[in-house]
Design a protein around this motif. Structure first.
Motif, PDB file in Angstrom:
ATOM      1  N   ASP A 209       0.881  -1.441  -0.047  1.00  0.00           N
ATOM      2  CA  ASP A 209      -0.045   0.153   0.052  1.00  0.00           C
ATOM      3  C   ASP A 209       1.076   1.428   0.133  1.00  0.00           C
ATOM      4  OD1 ASP A 209      -2.276  -1.597   0.124  1.00  0.00           O
ATOM      5  OD2 ASP A 209      -2.541  -1.485   2.382  1.00  0.00           O
ATOM      6  N   VAL A 210       2.054   1.372   0.747  1.00  0.00           N
ATOM      7  CA  VAL A 210       2.994   2.442   0.966  1.00  0.00           C
ATOM      8  C   VAL A 210       3.477   2.589  -0.603  1.00  0.00           C
ATOM      9  CG1 VAL A 210       4.772   3.372   1.965  1.00  0.00           C
ATOM     10  CG2 VAL A 210       3.122   2.352   3.302  1.00  0.00           C
ATOM     11  N   THR A 212       2.556   1.544  -3.385  1.00  0.00           N
ATOM     12  CA  THR A 212       1.547   1.828  -4.492  1.00  0.00           C
ATOM     13  C   THR A 212       1.114   3.524  -4.443  1.00  0.00           C
ATOM     14  OG1 THR A 212       0.302  -0.268  -4.364  1.00  0.00           O
ATOM     15  CG2 THR A 212      -0.963   1.802  -5.432  1.00  0.00           C
ATOM     16  N   GLN A 213       1.346   3.974  -2.975  1.00  0.00           N
ATOM     17  CA  GLN A 213       0.935   5.570  -2.841  1.00  0.00           C
ATOM     18  C   GLN A 213       2.052   6.452  -3.382  1.00  0.00           C
ATOM     19  OE1 GLN A 213      -1.774   7.058  -1.786  1.00  0.00           O
ATOM     20  NE2 GLN A 213      -0.803   9.139  -1.551  1.00  0.00           N
ATOM     21  N   TRP A 214       3.202   5.696  -3.036  1.00  0.00           N
ATOM     22  CA  TRP A 214       4.633   6.426  -3.587  1.00  0.00           C
ATOM     23  C   TRP A 214       4.628   6.635  -4.964  1.00  0.00           C
ATOM     24  CZ3 TRP A 214       7.511  10.211  -2.712  1.00  0.00           C
ATOM     25  CH2 TRP A 214       8.753  10.227  -3.272  1.00  0.00           C
ATOM     26  N   ARG A 216       1.948   6.433  -6.962  1.00  0.00           N
ATOM     27  CA  ARG A 216       0.935   7.443  -7.196  1.00  0.00           C
ATOM     28  C   ARG A 216       1.327   9.034  -7.331  1.00  0.00           C
ATOM     29  NH1 ARG A 216      -2.840   6.169  -4.309  1.00  0.00           N
ATOM     30  NH2 ARG A 216      -3.190   4.480  -5.632  1.00  0.00           N
ATOM     31  N   MET A 217       2.264   9.079  -6.092  1.00  0.00           N
ATOM     32  CA  MET A 217       2.661  10.525  -5.886  1.00  0.00           C
ATOM     33  C   MET A 217       3.812  11.014  -6.812  1.00  0.00           C
ATOM     34  SD  MET A 217       2.920  10.378  -1.648  1.00  0.00           S
ATOM     35  CE  MET A 217       3.382  11.887  -1.715  1.00  0.00           C
ATOM     36  N   TYR A 424       7.717  11.987   2.430  1.00  0.00           N
ATOM     37  CA  TYR A 424       7.024  10.448   1.996  1.00  0.00           C
ATOM     38  C   TYR A 424       8.110   9.621   1.683  1.00  0.00           C
ATOM     39  CZ  TYR A 424       3.199   7.150   1.257  1.00  0.00           C
ATOM     40  OH  TYR A 424       2.489   6.052   1.456  1.00  0.00           O
TER      41      TYR A 424
END
Length: 488
Positions: A209-210, A212-214, A216-217, A424
């Motif tokens: 999840d982390v 994936t978020q990174w 995307r960012m 992040y």
């Protein structure tokens, strides 16, 4: 040499008329009395009486000293040894292994087959009764009637054969006990690996999840011109790596579940285990003293029984060198009662019988060596698992502290990111650090649990002599290292 007992002719009265045949003549009575006398002296049994040879041993296990120095309370090994892990789901699963596992069902059938062979060998000691064509009358002519044959066990050949088959049947029962213990251990270890996978999946899912978020960012930053294509590629590599680890762990978890299903005699499609926390603690296993292994391990007991069977076969081979007596009797429809006594003794066999005796002796020597090697291997397995238990315990506390520190660092970094203090990438780094430390702690705990199971198996589990039908219960082992005593 054949001695035939002929029926006397019919008695006649003073007028010369037949008065009927006597059922047993005086000569027949003498033969029966002689047979009874032979039976009384048939207690002579040739061959060596079995005495368990000595096996190498020591007063204590070398690696047990380090365990004793830790001072942790030990959990005694009970009959249901898996209950020391305190998991009700595991207890329920293991309770079905001996009932539903098909490999154990095959081993149980082999045990019953061996027990029936004892009955078959024992049946040779009794007279054999049949109906059909027999030889009867003065001329030994063909007749139809009831026949009885009996081989007298003068030298104990049949008794030694029964002794050998009984020992083999007891070894087969011990084999079943060993197979059951091994299957129970495999299921327990597969269950622990499945639970470790559950915990690892939770960690990897969070890492994914982390990542994936990174990813995307970084993609958004690239669109805005704030990140390079290399940054996007690096984030993608991290995401794909996290997803691959998660997929591998989920696949391994499913395979452990399939393995447990098969151990329980079920198709994998009809069995499932819900995810649960991996919080099983590692118990301290008391090793006891080396001499206990001779009584606790079913494979050692099986090897000892095969040694006893090999010893009895020496007597069987020796009895073949001596004379034998076979009695036969019958009652024909036309000719009435008849009987024979066959006495045979080997004069020349081309060395066959002598080779059989020597071969049986070498078989016993081989069985003794196998028994002693089994004992040595048992001691080695205990020592190996004791040293592994000690060494893993020494580093367990350090790994637990490292995992706790990494988890706390991850928590702090997450809070700093929410407060705008950290960026992040620091979150990603802290999360990955917590993941690696957490997985390391999980893997170490799994290794320690596996080692504890291996140590329990090496110590014989909860098996005791006599715990299975036909096993070592009541076996007089006798003093070790006695010389072989040859009967008459």
């Amino acid at each position: 040499m054949d001695a035939k007992i002929r029926r006397p002719g019919p008695r006649r009265d003073v007028a010369g008329r037949p008065r009927g045949a006597a059922p047993v003549s005086a000569h027949g009575m003498r033969v029966l009395m002689a047979a009874a006398a032979v039976t009384l002296v048939a207690g002579c049994t040739v061959g060596p009486d079995y005495v368990r040879p000595a096996a190498p041993t020591s007063a204590a296990f070398k690696e047990a000293r380090a365990q004793a120095a830790q001072g942790a309370p030990a959990a005694p090994i009970a009959g249901k040894w898996w209950e020391i892990y305190g998991d009700p789901v595991l207890n329920d699963l293991v309770s079905h292994v001996a009932v539903d596992n098909q490999s154990l069902a095959a081993s149980a059938a082999r045990m019953r087959e061996a027990q029936l062979l004892v009955q078959e060998a024992h049946g040779a000691a009794y007279p054999q009764v049949s109906v059909g064509t027999i030889k009867s009358g003065r001329r030994n002519e063909n007749d139809f009637g009831l026949g009885v044959s009996w081989e007298l066990d003068l030298w104990g050949r049949i008794r030694r054969d029964v002794e050998a088959h009984r020992a083999s049947a007891e070894a087969s029962a011990d084999d079943l006990a060993a197979a059951t213990l091994s299957m129970q251990a495999q299921l327990v270890q597969a269950y622990f690996a499945l639970r470790q996978s559950d915990a690892a999946i939770d960690l990897l899912q969070r890492s994914t999840d982390v990542a994936t978020q990174w990813h995307r960012m970084v993609g958004n930053q690239y669109t805005q011109g704030q990140a390079s294509s290399a940054d996007v590629s690096d984030a993608l590599v991290k995401l794909s790596g996290a997803q691959l680890q998660l997929a591998d762990t989920r696949s391994a978890r499913a395979q452990y579940e399939h393995a447990i299903a098969v151990m329980l005699g079920k198709p994998p499609a009809e069995f499932s285990l819900a995810a649960a926390p991996f919080d099983t603690q590692v118990p301290v296993i008391p090793p006891g003293v080396p001499a206990i292994l001779l009584e606790r391990r079913p494979d050692v007991a099986a090897s000892e029984r095969r040694m006893a069977a090999a010893n009895a076969r020496i007597g069987v081979a020796k009895a073949e060198e001596l004379p034998s007596i076979s009695l036969a009797a019958g009652i024909g429809v036309r000719r009435g009662p008849t009987g024979t006594a066959d006495v045979k003794g080997p004069l020349f066999t081309g060395g066959r019988l002598d080779a059989q005796v020597k071969s049986a002796g070498e078989g016993y020597t081989e069985a003794v060596a196998n028994y002693r090697q089994t004992v040595l291997d048992a001691y080695r397995e205990v020592e190996d698992n004791l040293v592994a238990t000690n060494e893993l315990a020494n580093v367990a506390e350090l790994h637990a502290k490292a995992a706790a520190a990494a988890t706390e660092s991850d928590r702090v970094t997450q809070n700093q990111y929410k407060e705008g203090v950290a960026d992040y990438p620091a979150v990603v780094q802290a999360t990955n650090g917590a993941l690696e430390a957490g997985r390391g702690e999980l893997q170490l705990r799994l290794r320690r649990l596996d080692t504890s199971v291996n140590l329990i198996v090496a110590l014989g589990g909860g098996w005791q002599a006599g715990g299975f039908a036909g096993s070592a219960a009541g076996r007089p082992l006798g003093p070790p290292d006695a010389d072989l005593r040859t009967g008459p």
